[in-house]
Each structure stands twice: as structure tokens, then as C-alpha cells.
Design a protein around this motif. Structure first.
Motif, short mmCIF file in Angstrom:
data_model
loop_
_atom_site.label_atom_id
_atom_site.label_comp_id
_atom_site.label_asym_id
_atom_site.label_seq_id
_atom_site.Cartn_x
_atom_site.Cartn_y
_atom_site.Cartn_z
N LYS A 54 0.81 -1.27 -0.19
CA LYS A 54 0.05 -0.12 -0.16
C LYS A 54 0.89 1.18 0.00
N LEU A 55 0.69 1.98 -1.11
CA LEU A 55 1.66 3.22 -1.23
C LEU A 55 1.17 4.29 -0.36
N THR A 56 2.20 4.95 0.56
CA THR A 56 1.75 5.81 1.48
C THR A 56 1.87 7.11 0.77
N MET A 57 0.95 7.88 0.92
CA MET A 57 0.92 9.17 0.31
C MET A 57 1.06 10.47 1.53
N THR A 58 1.72 11.55 1.03
CA THR A 58 1.83 12.58 1.77
C THR A 58 1.61 13.78 0.85
N GLY A 59 0.38 14.36 0.92
CA GLY A 59 -0.32 15.36 0.08
C GLY A 59 -0.45 15.01 -1.09
N ARG A 60 0.22 15.01 -2.26
CA ARG A 60 0.09 14.48 -3.51
C ARG A 60 0.96 13.95 -4.11
N SER A 61 1.81 13.26 -3.23
CA SER A 61 3.17 12.57 -3.41
C SER A 61 3.27 11.20 -2.75
N VAL A 62 3.79 10.17 -3.49
CA VAL A 62 3.86 8.84 -2.65
C VAL A 62 5.50 9.24 -2.46
#
Length: 124
Positions: A54-62
């Protein structure tokens, strides 16, 4: 958990991206980039974390990392991760035009647009 990437991973990724910026069809650079292993932060409270990427996202970025040290600097509370080849990420890519940031917070940090991820890490 397998052993984390060595310290040359970041430099190898940057070299491969440099070659691809000059010649987007360079098969050796594409292969090196796709096979470069990165750390993808995981949440052990998520029951499926051990078997599901599951790719972690911060804002609009992985965000992914090339070493445990770089991950600890950016995300000191994260202790668990998946070690995966960059080439595996597009198959798990979230919708919505997310960018990819490699080693956020590091002097070698690099961000690719969503189109860049598909172009550079997907099939040529």
C-alpha cells in the motif's frame, strides 16, 4: 524483512534518471531503475501490511526511500517497510495524478510527476 538497499541505491537511481533524461529509450538505464529496490513505509496496525503493498501518500506525493537512515530522518515514527523494486510501483499506483518523491528531506531528494512515473518505470 530482507536487508535494505545499500548506500549506492540513491546514486544509481540518479544516474539512471540522468541517462534516461538524455535517452528515454536506454534499456540498461530502464532496467537498472526498475530493479532498484526502495523502502516503502508500512503501517503494522494495518492487518494486511505484511502481504499487501500500500503506497503511502503525503499530500499529492507517494514517498519512498533508498535507506533506513533516510526514512528515519523523514519519518522517525515509521519502523516498518516493504522493500520493493521501483518497477513494481506503477502496478500499485494510486489514482489522481500522484507524483513520486524519492528520499524526501534528503539533499538527493527527487520528485517525478505521475506521468514521469508511468513513463520511466512502466513499460518502454
Amino acid at each position: 524483512m530482507t536487508s535494505p538497499p545499500d548506500e549506492d541505491t540513491s546514486a544509481g537511481i540518479l544516474r539512471a534518471l540522468g541517462v534516461l533524461a538524455y535517452d528515454g529509450q536506454d534499456s540498461d538505464a530502464r532496467a537498472l531503475l526498475a530493479a532498484s529496490k526502495v523502502l516503502v513505509p508500512a503501517d503494522p496496525r494495518d492487518e494486511a501490511y505484511a502481504s499487501t503493498l500500500k503506497l503511502t501518500m503525503t499530500g499529492r506525493s507517494v514517498e519512498v526511500f533508498t535507506s533506513e537512515e533516510r526514512m528515519a530522518l523523514a519519518l522517525p515514527d515509521v519502523q516498518t517497510y516493504h522493500l520493493v523494486p521501483l518497477g513494481l510501483l506503477p502496478a500499485h499506483w494510486p489514482e489522481g495524478g500522484r507524483s513520486l518523491t524519492i528520499d524526501p528531506g534528503s539533499p538527493d531528494s527527487l520528485t517525478l510527476s505521475a506521468d514521469g512515473v508511468r513513463l520511466l518505470l512502466g513499460e518502454p
